[in-house]
Design an enzyme around this catalytic site. Structure first.
Site, PDB file in Angstrom:
ATOM      1  N   ASP A  69     -34.527   5.660 -73.449  1.00 31.86           N
ATOM      2  CA  ASP A  69     -33.148   5.611 -72.987  1.00 31.86           C
ATOM      3  C   ASP A  69     -32.248   4.954 -74.023  1.00 31.86           C
ATOM      4  O   ASP A  69     -31.184   4.450 -73.703  1.00 31.86           O
ATOM      5  CB  ASP A  69     -33.076   4.847 -71.658  1.00 31.86           C
ATOM      6  CG  ASP A  69     -33.580   3.413 -71.797  1.00 31.86           C
ATOM      7  OD1 ASP A  69     -34.442   3.177 -72.656  1.00 31.86           O
ATOM      8  OD2 ASP A  69     -33.102   2.538 -71.054  1.00 31.86           O
ATOM      9  N   GLU A  70     -32.653   4.968 -75.277  1.00 30.88           N
ATOM     10  CA  GLU A  70     -31.886   4.352 -76.348  1.00 30.88           C
ATOM     11  C   GLU A  70     -31.091   5.432 -77.079  1.00 30.88           C
ATOM     12  O   GLU A  70     -31.645   6.416 -77.564  1.00 30.88           O
ATOM     13  CB  GLU A  70     -32.838   3.649 -77.323  1.00 30.88           C
ATOM     14  CG  GLU A  70     -32.127   2.820 -78.363  1.00 30.88           C
ATOM     15  CD  GLU A  70     -33.105   2.072 -79.247  1.00 30.88           C
ATOM     16  OE1 GLU A  70     -32.843   0.902 -79.550  1.00 30.88           O
ATOM     17  OE2 GLU A  70     -34.132   2.670 -79.614  1.00 30.88           O
TER      18      GLU A  70
END
Length: 562
Positions: free
Chosen positions: A461-462
């Site tokens: 989720d970066e």
């Protein structure tokens, strides 16, 4: 040059082949010679390093052995009680005869007076002030190499130099554990010289190596170059040995000559801790690498000879394929002019026919492959799940974006984005739901930025956003960050379920906070960590007072991977 172009194509091909082969042969000769030289240098270096290690092991094992012999002898009752000095004298004289390395053996009473000694040397002399007594009375003592001040006149010099000793001494206690004296020995340093000369006489490429023993303080204790013995040596290889490293390197020795130098520490054997000696083994670089020079000359000679032979063969063989190739070349030119739409079949050797068929297939598929290449480039630069750019796209984009910012004297904002508490979504609703959320996050991020800005997914989720800023980069970046936070905190719907999630953002500005994308990403990541520390669901602009902790371990719990 024009005259050369006017000759027959067979001659041109033969000449071109000859030049190509000569060039390749010279190049390959150089590469092979260089590689062989490096391999041989490494082989010799490992050899001298191994000699240094073996010499260190031999010295340590010898000292360990004689230390053990002294310890065992000190347990004899006749020595411990110090009553029958005649019997003690007989024992130590026989020991000196049987083991010549014990040049002098003495038994000292509790006051330091010699009561029995090899050939009665120093008998009755008080040597209480000597280290062999001062240290020996307190426990087992092994002294470093030193001159024989009291025994200098008693023993002949070695190699024209005064004899040197290594001391081993142990305290003596009677059956009532009362201190009765010291059992002291002087080992002639000549034994180490004999090891140096005989154990590693050297053969083949190591036939002319020189071995040196260096003290802990850097003084040369032993070496083939007697001019260096007793002098202090400063050498990069010696520093490596003193740091307990084993290896080799090319070092410049006193006098300016370069030697291929192996090094190893003499760091003890079993329970013998050693005297922190260092062993250096050197071999002149020119002599060590002489086989390399011979090898290179041979390779060059054979390479040039083979180049001539293959050039003649190429000229002869050119006639078999130049004609068909020339026909294919003319046909290709006709295709380029639009006069024909396919290559004609060409007769010739099997390989020529295969080449002709391959060219026909290749030209037919060029258009199809052009389209496929465009699709492959898109795949290579984009994330499969979200459709956002990937790290490769970020690298390509950032190179042009930084250059554009420099030209226009403008600024960039690099934002590191990370979803807060994303892992529980994967855990509670499954990875499919997590994927839905990531795709929706990507869509919302696209709506928040301008068309010439970039949004990429690094993994999990970066994500990263790179935006062009006009005047006040900090203010514009803050506005954009607020817009992103508001967009993300709106509920998501996945599988009929409403999911709420937030995001933390770290921001670094170009060029004030970094001039490369890696530096900007690192600082943005620091700022992201600071945002997480502030309670999440916020953004932080990087500043110099932001700490740089090991954020990865603490962020791992926050980030889910899909």
């Amino acid at each position: 040059m024009n005259k050369l172009l006017q000759v027959g194509i067979r001659v041109q091909v033969a000449l071109a082949t000859a030049l190509l082969l000569v060039g390749l042969t010279v190049l390959m000769s150089f590469v092979i010679g260089k590689r062989s030289g490096a391999d041989l240098q490494t082989q010799i270096g490992l050899g001298v390093s191994d000699i240094a290690r073996q010499m260190a092991d031999e010295l340590d094992r010898t000292m360990w052995t004689h230390r053990g012999e002294v310890s065992v002898l000190s347990t004899l009752s006749v020595l411990r009680e110090l009553q029958d000095t005649q019997q003690i004298s007989d024992i130590i004289n026989r020991l000196s005869d049987e083991i010549p390395i014990f040049t002098w053996i003495g038994v000292l009473d509790q006051d330091g007076t010699v009561v029995a000694a090899t050939d009665d040397v120093l008998l009755g002399v008080n040597i209480a002030q000597r280290p062999v007594y001062q240290y020996g009375k307190n426990g087992q003592f092994i002294g470093d190499v030193h001159d024989a001040k009291l025994l200098a006149e008693k023993f002949p010099p070695h190699n024209g130099e005064p004899i040197q000793f290594v001391d081993i001494a142990v305290p003596l206690f009677n059956n009532d554990d009362q201190f009765t004296g010291v059992f002291a020995t002087h080992l002639s340093w000549e034994w180490a010289d004999n090891v140096r000369k005989t154990l590693f006489a050297g053969q083949g490429i190591h036939g002319d190596v020189e071995i040196f023993v260096i003290s802990e303080e850097g003084t040369v204790l032993l070496g083939a170059d007697t001019a260096l013995v007793g002098s202090s040596l400063e050498l990069d290889a010696l520093e490596q040995a003193q740091q307990n490293n084993i290896g080799w390197k090319i070092s410049k020795w006193p006098g300016g000559a370069e030697y291929l130098t192996g090094f190893a520490p003499a760091d003890g054997h079993l329970d013998y801790a050693g005297l922190n000696w260092s062993i250096l083994v050197r071999q002149p670089v020119d002599e060590a690498l002489e086989p390399v020079h011979v090898l290179r000359r041979d390779i060059m000679a054979w390479g040039l000879l083979l180049s001539i032979i293959f050039s003649v063969i190429a000229w002869w063989g050119a006639g078999f394929f130049v004609g068909p190739i020339g026909h294919m070349a003319r046909s290709i030119e006709e295709m380029k002019r639009g006069e024909i739409d396919r290559l004609p079949d060409v007769d010739g050797a099997r390989e020529i026919k295969i080449l002709s068929n391959s060219l026909q297939s290749l030209l037919a598929k060029l258009t199809e492959k052009d389209a496929a290449l465009g699709q492959m480039e898109h795949i290579a630069h984009h994330d499969n799940l979200t459709g956002l750019g990937n790290r490769l796209a970020l690298d390509v984009y950032s190179e042009h974006a930084l250059a554009r910012a420099d030209r226009q004297k403008s600024q960039l904002a690099v934002m590191m984005l990370d979803l807060d508490d994303f892992k529980p979504i994967n855990d509670e609703f499954g990875h499919a739901a997590g994927d839905d959320v990531l795709r929706e996050v990507a869509q919302r991020l696209r709506h928040c930025v301008r068309g010439d800005d970039l949004v990429v997914r690094l993994g999990g989720d970066e994500m990263v956003v790179v935006c062009h800023m006009e005047n006040s980069a900090a203010a514009e970046a803050s506005v954009l960050a607020e817009r992103i936070l508001n967009a993300i905190q709106m509920p998501f719907i996945t599988g009929g379920t409403h999911v709420s999630i937030h995001m933390s953002i770290g921001i670094a500005l170009y060029p004030t906070q970094g001039r490369t994308i890696d530096v900007l990403l690192d600082k943005a990541d620091n700022a992201l960590y600071a945002a997480k520390s502030k309670g999440k669901n916020c953004f932080v602009l990087y500043s110099d007072d932001i700490a740089q902790p090991d954020r990865r371990s603490s962020l791992t719990q926050e980030r889910g991977f899909s």
